[in-house]
Design an enzyme around this catalytic site. Structure first.
Site, mmCIF file in Angstrom:
data_model
loop_
_atom_site.group_PDB
_atom_site.id
_atom_site.type_symbol
_atom_site.label_atom_id
_atom_site.label_comp_id
_atom_site.label_asym_id
_atom_site.label_seq_id
_atom_site.Cartn_x
_atom_site.Cartn_y
_atom_site.Cartn_z
ATOM 1 N N GLU A 104 0.831 -1.212 0.000
ATOM 2 C CA GLU A 104 0.000 0.000 0.000
ATOM 3 C C GLU A 104 0.862 1.257 0.000
ATOM 4 O O GLU A 104 1.850 1.363 0.719
ATOM 5 C CB GLU A 104 -0.946 0.022 1.199
ATOM 6 C CG GLU A 104 -1.887 1.218 1.147
ATOM 7 C CD GLU A 104 -3.072 1.128 2.084
ATOM 8 O OE1 GLU A 104 -3.989 1.948 1.940
ATOM 9 O OE2 GLU A 104 -3.080 0.232 2.951
ATOM 10 N N GLU B 216 -12.755 3.654 1.407
ATOM 11 C CA GLU B 216 -12.014 3.686 2.675
ATOM 12 C C GLU B 216 -12.078 5.100 3.267
ATOM 13 O O GLU B 216 -11.051 5.707 3.550
ATOM 14 C CB GLU B 216 -10.561 3.233 2.492
ATOM 15 C CG GLU B 216 -9.903 2.901 3.832
ATOM 16 C CD GLU B 216 -8.435 2.547 3.718
ATOM 17 O OE1 GLU B 216 -7.928 1.849 4.603
ATOM 18 O OE2 GLU B 216 -7.787 2.971 2.745
#
Length: 295
Positions: free
Chosen positions: A175, A274
């Site tokens: 990520e 998110e």
């Protein structure tokens, strides 16, 4: 013939009118996407997912029920204990977790390699056995290392894990996180840095998670970077900037355009919401966000 004063007045009027029309057009375009009828079926172009941690006041089961009703296909960032619940509702574990130590102690530090190898060696077969594809990983903090030292350490630590991932048909996904606001000193904080790591590992079983919220904060230029580096990206996260809240017209990113750019790259993976809902009805916020992104 008009006087100079008249000309100036006329020009000012034209500019003001054009600006008003332009602003109105942009706003109405965003409102059209934001206020799309919620009972309409999703178009099917985007594989929608949602990150479980943003809805931690809901049980995984309740989140799965809501996701299924909205048309969401996957739940991000859940581990083996929750996979049976996802399967019960026909949902995919779109980004598996549970092998990482934390966000700061990652593959960029040799001292953590032995522990990470143990964890990922155990988790990769579990992900494969469950029928899932993506397992998250992190570079960890920079701690004074140069880019070159970080790349070298990550390659050394990840190479055997990527080989194991290849054997099991799994993709390890690192990520991209911002190091300016939320994750001070995180090393993989630019898409260019992550792409260089992908090049050095040279495997389709190592890719990037492009978190749009994080990358807007650290480097901006979101659409151009998606187009330039899409071959190294297999997953996306959303979030409003500033604040990581709803992705509506209260923040600086225009998600319908970003989603269209992602589609144009041929992306077949997931886009996971998110953001942390500020609205009282969190599931309504989630539903609206999915429709904003459903291009």
């Amino acid at each position: 013939m008009a006087t100079n004063q008249n000309r100036r007045t006329a020009i000012k009027g034209l500019i003001a009118g054009s600006a008003a029309i332009g602003a109105s057009g942009i706003l109405s375009s965003f409102k059209a996407a934001e206020n799309e009828p919620m009972d309409d079926k999703l178009k099917g172009n985007i594989n929608h997912a949602v990150c479980q941690w943003c809805y931690s006041d809901f049980s995984v089961e309740d989140l799965c029920k809501a996701a299924k009703e909205i048309g969401i296909k996957g739940i991000d960032l859940v581990g083996p204990k929750d996979w049976p619940t996802l399967k019960k509702y026909g949902l995919f574990s779109s980004m598996c977790n549970g092998a990482e130590i934390n966000l700061t102690d990652g593959f960029g530090d040799k001292v953590y390699h032995a522990e990470l190898h143990k964890r990922y060696t155990e988790m990769i077969p579990k992900v494969a056995e469950a029928g899932y594809k993506n397992l998250i990983c992190f570079s960890g903090s920079r701690r004074g290392k140069t880019d070159e030292e970080g790349w070298n350490n990550c390659v050394e630590g990840l190479k055997p894990m990527v080989a194991l991932a290849e054997k099991h048909g799994i993709v390890l996904v690192m990520e991209l996180l911002n190091s300016k606001i939320d994750h001070k000193d995180y090393q993989c904080d630019r898409v260019e840095w992550g792409a260089e790591l992908c090049k050095r590992l040279g495997s389709e079983h190592f890719k990037l998670l492009f978190d749009i919220y994080h990358m807007q904060i650290d480097e901006g230029d979101v659409i151009r970077n998606i187009r330039a580096y899409h071959q190294y990206i297999n997953h996306y996260h959303t979030g409003g900037v500033p604040g990581r809240n709803e992705i509506d017209d209260t923040q600086e990113l225009y998600y319908p355009a970003i989603m269209k750019a992602i589609l144009e790259t041929g992306h077949k993976g997931f886009v996971a919401q998110e953001f942390i809902p500020k609205q009282k009805d969190k599931l309504a916020s989630l539903k609206k966000a999915v429709h904003i992104c459903d291009v």
